[in-house]
Design an enzyme around this catalytic site. Structure first.
Site, PDB file in Angstrom:
ATOM      1  N   CYS A 113      16.030 -21.785   0.885  1.00 34.43           N
ATOM      2  CA  CYS A 113      15.052 -21.161  -0.007  1.00 34.43           C
ATOM      3  C   CYS A 113      15.149 -19.641  -0.018  1.00 34.43           C
ATOM      4  O   CYS A 113      14.477 -18.982  -0.812  1.00 34.43           O
ATOM      5  CB  CYS A 113      13.644 -21.608   0.365  1.00 34.43           C
ATOM      6  SG  CYS A 113      13.445 -23.403   0.389  1.00 34.43           S
ATOM      7  N   HIS A 246       9.069 -16.872  -2.513  1.00 35.23           N
ATOM      8  CA  HIS A 246       9.475 -18.272  -2.647  1.00 35.23           C
ATOM      9  C   HIS A 246       8.235 -19.141  -2.808  1.00 35.23           C
ATOM     10  O   HIS A 246       7.264 -19.016  -2.057  1.00 35.23           O
ATOM     11  CB  HIS A 246      10.281 -18.694  -1.422  1.00 35.23           C
ATOM     12  CG  HIS A 246      10.470 -20.166  -1.306  1.00 35.23           C
ATOM     13  ND1 HIS A 246      10.979 -20.930  -2.337  1.00 35.23           N
ATOM     14  CD2 HIS A 246      10.189 -21.034  -0.287  1.00 35.23           C
ATOM     15  CE1 HIS A 246      11.015 -22.193  -1.950  1.00 35.23           C
ATOM     16  NE2 HIS A 246      10.540 -22.279  -0.717  1.00 35.23           N
ATOM     17  N   ASN A 276       8.185 -26.825  -5.183  1.00 29.19           N
ATOM     18  CA  ASN A 276       9.140 -26.019  -4.431  1.00 29.19           C
ATOM     19  C   ASN A 276      10.545 -26.323  -4.948  1.00 29.19           C
ATOM     20  O   ASN A 276      11.079 -27.404  -4.705  1.00 29.19           O
ATOM     21  CB  ASN A 276       9.018 -26.362  -2.944  1.00 29.19           C
ATOM     22  CG  ASN A 276       9.981 -25.597  -2.063  1.00 29.19           C
ATOM     23  OD1 ASN A 276      10.954 -25.014  -2.534  1.00 29.19           O
ATOM     24  ND2 ASN A 276       9.729 -25.618  -0.762  1.00 29.19           N
TER      25      ASN A 276
END
Length: 321
Positions: A113, A246, A276
């Site tokens: 990520c 993120h 996500n």
């Protein structure tokens, strides 16, 4: 001489298939209230036919169309992903071939990520070298293929998507500061895609999960402590206009805002629509913010991009747009 770098164009592409929390509640023991109250996520996009390279190809094509650039003008293509179509070739090479960027070199960056932040930092250094003028930096993931769709602790969190930027040479600095970090001693906190050695000579461990495994509490605590410190090494509330973190969990962003004492309104979010998306989350958020006018390329707004995830990896870039 143009030896600095700037972001000159943004774009995103997500699958058409939208999966809501209500749909997931029909597949596993969960509910819209349970998911949304803990994560801030309401829905996510999940591929039905496309793979990571397909999503990234669409982003690259859109960047060329929006910028008016020819594929032959692209010097390099960097793709941040941990869900490639193959171990080789890289997604970046697949994209290079798909758009016909015959003059570009291409490779993937695997930093989970944090991948887009890592890749954008590398791209800036390539332009700073003076050898390269124009590149594509894309974050793309199809995390749906890495999930255990019976595990509500992980399956509800992730989505598929891709987004990226065109980076070009500039006459003035736009990348003002950065801090990239990693801690491999904590690698086991977040893993996926274990490759089993099927060699007849291999006598080592062969029992491991290919699906995503996460120590949720450890990751949460890591984000609050380490990521907050990372951000504060670059900016304070008075020295930044917006922060694009993120998009893992709205609770994480809420707590980081409190920990850093930076106004919560400066932290942009969109995980409610996408979940996500790992390396794609920051560029998706960036493109949406440019599209809706919150961020304006060329405006000199001071923006922080912050990634954090498996590795463990984390890092921030301070930019002027």
């Amino acid at each position: 001489m143009k030896n600095y770098a700037r972001i000159s164009c943004t774009s995103r592409y997500v699958p058409e298939n939208c999966v809501t929390n209500h749909q997931l509640s029909e597949m596993m023991d969960t509910s819209d209230e349970w998911i949304h109250s803990r994560t801030g996520i309401s829905e996510r996009r999940i591929v039905t036919q496309e793979n990571t390279s397909d999503l990234c190809h669409q982003v690259a094509k859109q960047l060329l169309e929006k910028s008016g650039k020819q594929a032959s003008e692209i010097d390099f293509i960097l793709v941040a992903t941990v869900t490639p179509d193959f171990n080789m070739p890289s997604v970046a090479c697949q994209v290079q071939g798909a758009i016909g960027a015959t003059e570009a070199f291409a490779f993937d960056i695997s930093a989970a990520c944090s991948g887009f932040v890592y890749a954008l930092s590398m791209a800036e250094k390539l332009v700073l070298s003076g050898r390269y003028q124009t590149g594509l930096v894309i974050g793309g993931e199809t995390f749906s293929k890495m999930l255990d769709w019976t595990d509500r602790s992980t399956a509800v969190l992730f989505g598929d998507g891709a987004a990226g930027v065109l980076i070009e040479a500039a006459e003035t600095p736009h990348f003002l500061n950065e801090k990239l970090q990693a801690d491999g001693q904590r690698w086991a906190a977040l893993t996926s895609g274990y490759t089993i050695n099927e060699s007849p000579f291999y006598q080592g461990h062969k029992q491991a999960s290919k699906t995503l495994q996460m120590e949720g509490r450890s990751i949460f605590d890591f984000a609050i402590k380490d990521v907050s410190q990372n951000i504060l090494s670059l900016v304070t509330d008075e020295t930044v206009d917006y922060l694009l973190l993120h998009q893992a969990n709205v609770r994480i962003i809420d707590k980081i805002a409190r920990k850093t004492k930076i106004s919560r309104e400066k932290f942009l979010t969109n995980m409610d629509k996408y979940g996500n998306t790992s390396a794609a989350s920051i560029p998706i958020l960036l493109d949406e913010a440019v599209e809706n006018g919150t961020l304006i390329l060329g405006s000199q707004q001071r923006v922080v991009l912050t990634g954090f995830g498996g590795g463990l990896t984390w890092g921030s870039l301070l930019l002027t747009l």
